[in-house]
Write a protein that holds these residues in place. Structure first.
Motif, PDB file in Angstrom:
ATOM      1  N   UNK A 246       0.833  -1.212   0.000  1.00 45.47           N
ATOM      2  CA  UNK A 246       0.000   0.000   0.000  1.00 45.47           C
ATOM      3  C   UNK A 246       0.866   1.260   0.000  1.00 45.47           C
ATOM      4  N   UNK A 247       1.941   1.222   0.787  1.00 43.84           N
ATOM      5  CA  UNK A 247       2.834   2.392   0.842  1.00 43.84           C
ATOM      6  C   UNK A 247       3.465   2.652  -0.524  1.00 43.84           C
ATOM      7  N   UNK A 248       3.861   1.559  -1.180  1.00 42.55           N
ATOM      8  CA  UNK A 248       4.486   1.730  -2.495  1.00 42.55           C
ATOM      9  C   UNK A 248       3.540   2.429  -3.473  1.00 42.55           C
ATOM     10  N   UNK A 249       2.244   2.239  -3.250  1.00 42.58           N
ATOM     11  CA  UNK A 249       1.250   2.909  -4.117  1.00 42.58           C
ATOM     12  C   UNK A 249       0.739   4.215  -3.518  1.00 42.58           C
ATOM     13  N   UNK A 250       1.428   4.649  -2.429  1.00 44.92           N
ATOM     14  CA  UNK A 250       1.060   5.893  -1.734  1.00 44.92           C
ATOM     15  C   UNK A 250      -0.389   5.875  -1.255  1.00 44.92           C
ATOM     16  N   UNK A 251      -0.843   4.678  -0.814  1.00 47.30           N
ATOM     17  CA  UNK A 251      -2.204   4.562  -0.278  1.00 47.30           C
ATOM     18  C   UNK A 251      -2.103   4.409   1.235  1.00 47.30           C
ATOM     19  N   UNK A 252      -1.987   5.518   1.920  1.00 45.74           N
ATOM     20  CA  UNK A 252      -1.734   5.514   3.366  1.00 45.74           C
ATOM     21  C   UNK A 252      -3.039   5.574   4.161  1.00 45.74           C
TER      22      UNK A 252
END
Ligand code: SF4
Length: 492
Positions: A246-252
């Motif tokens: 999720x972080x890699x896709x900037x979905x925090x």
């Protein structure tokens, strides 16, 4: 130059950034919620040490705040056994050794005293690395350490009368085990010293960004200021791998998680609750669960006291003694009655169990929150007080854990991914609150009761203290009654 103590080193091994913050910016370092718990651990350590000293003859107590020079003076005068001697290296690495013994060949034997019942080698706390730290500081001061031992509590010990130190404690030689680790740990000590003395580090994020919430310390929010309110870390039992994706896709934020992202059913429900900003309730499942309950319903909660050194005959180290109970009983016609009992002394709860049994009898369903705790205490009580075996076995076989509903069938985004009663209650029954209570959590209850019954110089008013303890435990069971009411209204 910042000093590095053994406690600092343990913190460094867990997280360099948090230690750096503590050393370099103590004003912004969060104190955390565990100070009372840590205080108890420190007190326990002193208590165990008192018995460990009885294993030695003619030891010399080094005063608590004495300097390394003071220790050196005692050693130079021929001291054989020293309690709490301190040493420091030129790089500011400081050690206070629990017990140090001079051997016949003028080499030294380090004893580290632990209040655990075994030698811990987990990631959070590694007793072998602690011992390496002590050996390193002594070695740097020019002393030869030929033996290292850990003294810990004997798990099998059962108190009967006066405590005998060599039955209570086990001494384990760890000299050979240290050989394997030593040079690596010395490198880590040097790295820790260098790290805490860095003028700056990256304070805009820390490595726990890729870790689950259970790994985060109280400094997480300091280092990660951009974490949104309902963040991915709140998703129940989420794995670090998923957090990374999720972080890699900037979905925090939970709200940003795409529909096709793979999560288990409970996690998906939580995400859905956040996105819809409303609870997701599985009414048929809740109805099925509640229909299994048999009236009268006994909402029950225990408070317990655990100590490293057993205080009562029949107990072993760290066993939990149940000293308080609150029960709210609800009958089918809606009548609610309350029972409570608080021990006034450190003793087996014989009268308490008798009064409890008289109040509830062996019928109906017992309801608690996180029931494995109450069930475990009942198993201990059956062992110590077999005359109540039938009654306590009935309770254990007829216990329902109310928390399970809030783990899978009643998910509300405002619980922030937790099913703790302290998170659920304020959302569903905000008028019932712990915040006005003088005793407001289990650790405080344990500490307050232990001090009241054991400390001869107890300064507080005993009646007020009793009242505070009773109010806290009563609220725990009343809270369950109120949450049960919410569920009944929900399914009807
Ligand atoms: S949250 Fe994790 S990485 Fe960040 S300071 Fe705390 S322990 Fe260290």
């Amino acid at each position: 130059m910042h000093q590095l103590t053994k406690t600092d080193f343990i913190q460094y091994l867990n997280c360099p950034e948090s230690l750096w913050l503590l050393k370099n910016k103590p004003n912004v370092y969060p104190n955390g919620e565990f100070s009372l718990f840590l205080e108890k651990l420190i007190k326990e350590g002193y208590e165990v040490e008192k018995y460990a000293k009885q294993l030695f003859a003619n030891g010399i107590n080094i005063p608590e705040n004495a300097s390394p020079e003071f220790t050196k003076g005692i050693i130079d005068k021929g001291g054989i056994v020293l309690y709490q001697p301190s040493f420091s290296t030129s790089k500011g690495v400081f050690a206070r050794i629990d017990i140090l013994e001079r051997l016949a060949d003028n080499t030294w034997h380090i004893y580290e005293v632990k209040s655990s019942t075994s030698i811990k080698t987990d990631n959070k706390h590694n007793h072998l690395k602690d011992a390496c730290f002590q050996k390193h500081v002594l070695t740097e001061n020019g002393y030869t350490v030929s033996k290292v031992s850990i003294i810990h509590l004997n798990k099998e010990y059962i108190k009967q009368g006066n405590i005998i130190a060599n039955e209570l404690l086990e001494v384990v030689d760890i000299t050979d085990k240290l050989e394997v680790l030593y040079s690596n740990v010395v490198n880590q000590i040097n790295a820790a010293s260098n790290f805490i003395n860095k003028e700056t580090i990256n304070e805009t994020e820390c490595s726990c960004k890729y870790n689950t919430r259970s790994n985060h310390c109280d400094s997480f929010n300091y280092f990660n200021t951009t974490i949104p309110k309902y963040s991915i870390y709140e998703i129940g039992n989420i794995r670090a791998k998923k957090i990374g994706q999720l972080l890699d896709n900037e979905q925090l934020a939970i709200i940003d998680i795409p529909l096709d992202f793979e999560l288990n059913i409970n996690q998906q429900t939580q995400v859905q609750s956040v996105k819809q900003e409303q609870p997701i309730i599985n009414i048929p499942n809740i109805r099925t669960e509640l229909n299994k309950l048999k009236f009268p319903l006994h909402f029950i909660d225990y408070e317990t006291y655990a100590s490293a050194i057993p205080k009562l005959d029949g107990l072993s180290p760290h066993k939990h003694l149940t000293f308080q109970v609150s029960i709210h009983t609800l009958t089918e016609d809606g009548t609610l009655t309350h029972f409570e009992y608080l021990l006034d002394d450190m003793k087996m709860p014989i009268d308490m169990l008798q009064a409890m049994q008289d109040f509830t009898g062996s019928n109906g369903t017992f309801i608690s929150w996180h029931a494995s705790f109450e069930i475990g205490r009942n198993k201990d009580l059956i062992e110590w007080l077999p005359q109540f075996a039938d009654y306590l076995t009935y309770i254990n076989e007829h216990t329902f854990d109310l928390e399970t509903i809030f783990k899978k069938d009643y998910i509300d985004y405002r619980f922030h991914g937790s099913s703790s009663i302290k998170k659920v209650l304020p959302v569903l029954v905000p008028e019932v609150t712990y915040s006005d209570l003088d005793v407001s959590n289990g650790t405080m209850a344990l500490d307050t009761w232990g001090t009241m019954v054991l400390d001869k110089d107890f300064k507080e008013d005993k009646e007020t203290t009793r009242k505070n303890l009773l109010e806290y435990c009563k609220l725990d069971t009343l809270a369950m009654v109120k949450l049960y009411d919410v569920l009944i209204q929900t399914i009807n």
